[in-house]
Scaffold this motif. Sequence first.
Motif, PDB file in Angstrom:
ATOM      1  N   LYS A 272       1.086  -1.202  -0.138  1.00  0.00           N
ATOM      2  CA  LYS A 272      -0.071   0.093   0.181  1.00  0.00           C
ATOM      3  C   LYS A 272       0.952   1.338   0.006  1.00  0.00           C
ATOM      4  O   LYS A 272       0.413   2.299  -0.539  1.00  0.00           O
ATOM      5  CB  LYS A 272      -0.959   0.058   1.220  1.00  0.00           C
ATOM      6  CG  LYS A 272      -1.942   0.937   1.185  1.00  0.00           C
ATOM      7  CD  LYS A 272      -2.659   0.636   2.341  1.00  0.00           C
ATOM      8  CE  LYS A 272      -4.206   1.597   2.075  1.00  0.00           C
ATOM      9  NZ  LYS A 272      -4.864   1.417   0.967  1.00  0.00           N
ATOM     10  N   ILE A 273       2.025   1.207   0.870  1.00  0.00           N
ATOM     11  CA  ILE A 273       3.058   2.370   0.770  1.00  0.00           C
ATOM     12  C   ILE A 273       3.895   2.530  -0.624  1.00  0.00           C
ATOM     13  O   ILE A 273       4.212   3.571  -0.969  1.00  0.00           O
ATOM     14  CB  ILE A 273       3.828   2.157   1.889  1.00  0.00           C
ATOM     15  CG1 ILE A 273       2.886   2.178   3.261  1.00  0.00           C
ATOM     16  CG2 ILE A 273       4.750   3.398   2.024  1.00  0.00           C
ATOM     17  CD1 ILE A 273       3.686   2.022   4.484  1.00  0.00           C
ATOM     18  N   GLU A 274       3.974   1.426  -1.312  1.00  0.00           N
ATOM     19  CA  GLU A 274       5.112   1.219  -2.253  1.00  0.00           C
ATOM     20  C   GLU A 274       4.799   2.409  -3.459  1.00  0.00           C
ATOM     21  O   GLU A 274       5.670   3.042  -3.963  1.00  0.00           O
ATOM     22  CB  GLU A 274       4.996  -0.029  -2.928  1.00  0.00           C
ATOM     23  CG  GLU A 274       6.337  -0.157  -3.858  1.00  0.00           C
ATOM     24  CD  GLU A 274       6.453  -1.499  -4.439  1.00  0.00           C
ATOM     25  OE1 GLU A 274       7.646  -1.906  -4.939  1.00  0.00           O
ATOM     26  OE2 GLU A 274       5.758  -2.617  -3.860  1.00  0.00           O
ATOM     27  N   PRO A 275       3.480   2.708  -3.843  1.00  0.00           N
ATOM     28  CA  PRO A 275       3.256   3.692  -4.769  1.00  0.00           C
ATOM     29  C   PRO A 275       3.595   5.212  -4.398  1.00  0.00           C
ATOM     30  O   PRO A 275       3.995   6.110  -5.314  1.00  0.00           O
ATOM     31  CB  PRO A 275       1.604   3.543  -4.903  1.00  0.00           C
ATOM     32  CG  PRO A 275       1.376   2.408  -4.823  1.00  0.00           C
ATOM     33  CD  PRO A 275       2.177   1.691  -3.627  1.00  0.00           C
ATOM     34  N   HIS A 276       3.472   5.431  -3.139  1.00  0.00           N
ATOM     35  CA  HIS A 276       3.954   6.687  -2.805  1.00  0.00           C
ATOM     36  C   HIS A 276       5.408   6.820  -2.198  1.00  0.00           C
ATOM     37  O   HIS A 276       6.160   7.980  -2.420  1.00  0.00           O
ATOM     38  CB  HIS A 276       2.965   7.124  -1.508  1.00  0.00           C
ATOM     39  CG  HIS A 276       1.422   6.868  -1.922  1.00  0.00           C
ATOM     40  ND1 HIS A 276       0.829   7.805  -2.453  1.00  0.00           N
ATOM     41  CD2 HIS A 276       0.683   5.889  -1.442  1.00  0.00           C
ATOM     42  CE1 HIS A 276      -0.341   7.636  -2.414  1.00  0.00           C
ATOM     43  NE2 HIS A 276      -0.613   6.096  -1.924  1.00  0.00           N
ATOM     44  N   ARG A 277       6.074   5.694  -1.732  1.00  0.00           N
ATOM     45  CA  ARG A 277       7.348   5.667  -1.178  1.00  0.00           C
ATOM     46  C   ARG A 277       8.150   4.574  -1.631  1.00  0.00           C
ATOM     47  O   ARG A 277       8.450   3.704  -0.794  1.00  0.00           O
ATOM     48  CB  ARG A 277       7.618   5.979   0.271  1.00  0.00           C
ATOM     49  CG  ARG A 277       7.024   7.227   0.735  1.00  0.00           C
ATOM     50  CD  ARG A 277       7.842   8.268   0.505  1.00  0.00           C
ATOM     51  NE  ARG A 277       7.581   9.504   1.183  1.00  0.00           N
ATOM     52  CZ  ARG A 277       6.570  10.435   0.675  1.00  0.00           C
ATOM     53  NH1 ARG A 277       5.983  10.330  -0.317  1.00  0.00           N
ATOM     54  NH2 ARG A 277       6.307  11.255   1.406  1.00  0.00           N
ATOM     55  N   PRO A 278       8.481   4.472  -3.051  1.00  0.00           N
ATOM     56  CA  PRO A 278       8.995   3.191  -3.710  1.00  0.00           C
ATOM     57  C   PRO A 278      10.435   3.112  -2.941  1.00  0.00           C
ATOM     58  O   PRO A 278      10.798   1.731  -2.873  1.00  0.00           O
ATOM     59  CB  PRO A 278       8.954   3.421  -4.820  1.00  0.00           C
ATOM     60  CG  PRO A 278       8.973   4.659  -5.433  1.00  0.00           C
ATOM     61  CD  PRO A 278       8.038   5.219  -4.181  1.00  0.00           C
TER      62      PRO A 278
END
Length: 407
Positions: free
Chosen positions: A197-203
Amino acid sequence: MWWNRKHPKPQPAPEAPADVAAAAAATPLHRNAFLLMALGGGTLAVIGLAQIASIVAPVFLALILTICAQPIRVALERRGVPRGIATGAVIVALLALVVVFGYAVAIALGQFAELITQYTPEIQAWIASLGGWAASIGLDSSEISAALGSFDVGQIAQVVWGLVGGAVGVTTTFVIIFTMLLLMPMDASLLPAVLRKIEPHRPLLVHSLRDYAANVRRYMVVTTALGVAQGVINWVVLEFLGVPGAFIWGLLSFICSFIPNVGYFIAIIPPIVFGALTGGWPTVIAVIVLYGIVNAGVQSIVQPRVVGNAVALSQSITFFSVLFWAVVLGPTGAILAIPLTLLVRVLLIDTNPRMPWVRPLLGDFVETRATLSASDAERKAERRARKATGTSVPTATAQPGDDVKHD
């Protein structure tokens, strides 16, 4: 006359290269102040960690154990086991590991206390002979007598028995470790979904955390396996040599295998002392040869090949990290020095898109080794070409403006 003299016009200052000028323009005006503030903040953070070391050390130990046990949950879930049962299996495995290791340490400490009590006369005689040898080479005999007189072998036994009582009882450290080993695997079961869930915003953050977990898991699992092999080999050979407390020194060798550069010297001292008390110099030489061969084979040949670039820290930084974390967090900090240093690197460098250039300075030598290999191959080809044409190779590197003459 002096008033008719023509003064030369001042020459303009040479212009800086374009890349230097661009770097100077990009450097903040208050860079030194920022560095000082960073050093001050880091110092306060380290002092704060040292004050709560009794909490931080067991919590981080539980975190590392949880990271290393995650492949169990992943393997079970791939075979269709429900997530709750897989998480319970991880918790049971971790608690069993801690109980078995704690029991082994308690037995070893008890045996060590009995061993010290049994060999007290021999140790006192050995210390007296050491004082006589020091006096024979010109040292002050009064200072030697005062130093040796203040040493009491019985105090070592009392300290060890105190450690045994603390290990058997329910201490704060074990309560923290057991509690975190119950809670962390539960949270870790949801962590993959959280990271997706976080990866698109903080890859970059997610990628760095995954790399950290994989690298720490590889380092700890490989070091544990090799440490067990190293401890068992030392235990068996010390039993064969007749060194008292062979099980204790094998366990000590296993624990010290997690301390890079320093652990070998810590693990070898007790077997040398008790080997000298029972077998003399032949046993001492055999112990030194044994530990040297096993340590060189495991930590210098096998471990670097298996771990690979998982650590990516230079030898100097590795040694400093052991000393630093030992001072901050105590013995647990020395054992977990590599994972702690890697975590600091992740927080300050790996997750910062402007800081990848620092990694080669810390020990990530993959590209550096490739560059050196290419350079060595080029020099080797050049030497072969000169040898084929009959010209001699210069003995020193030519400097700009020097004339290199060939025969």
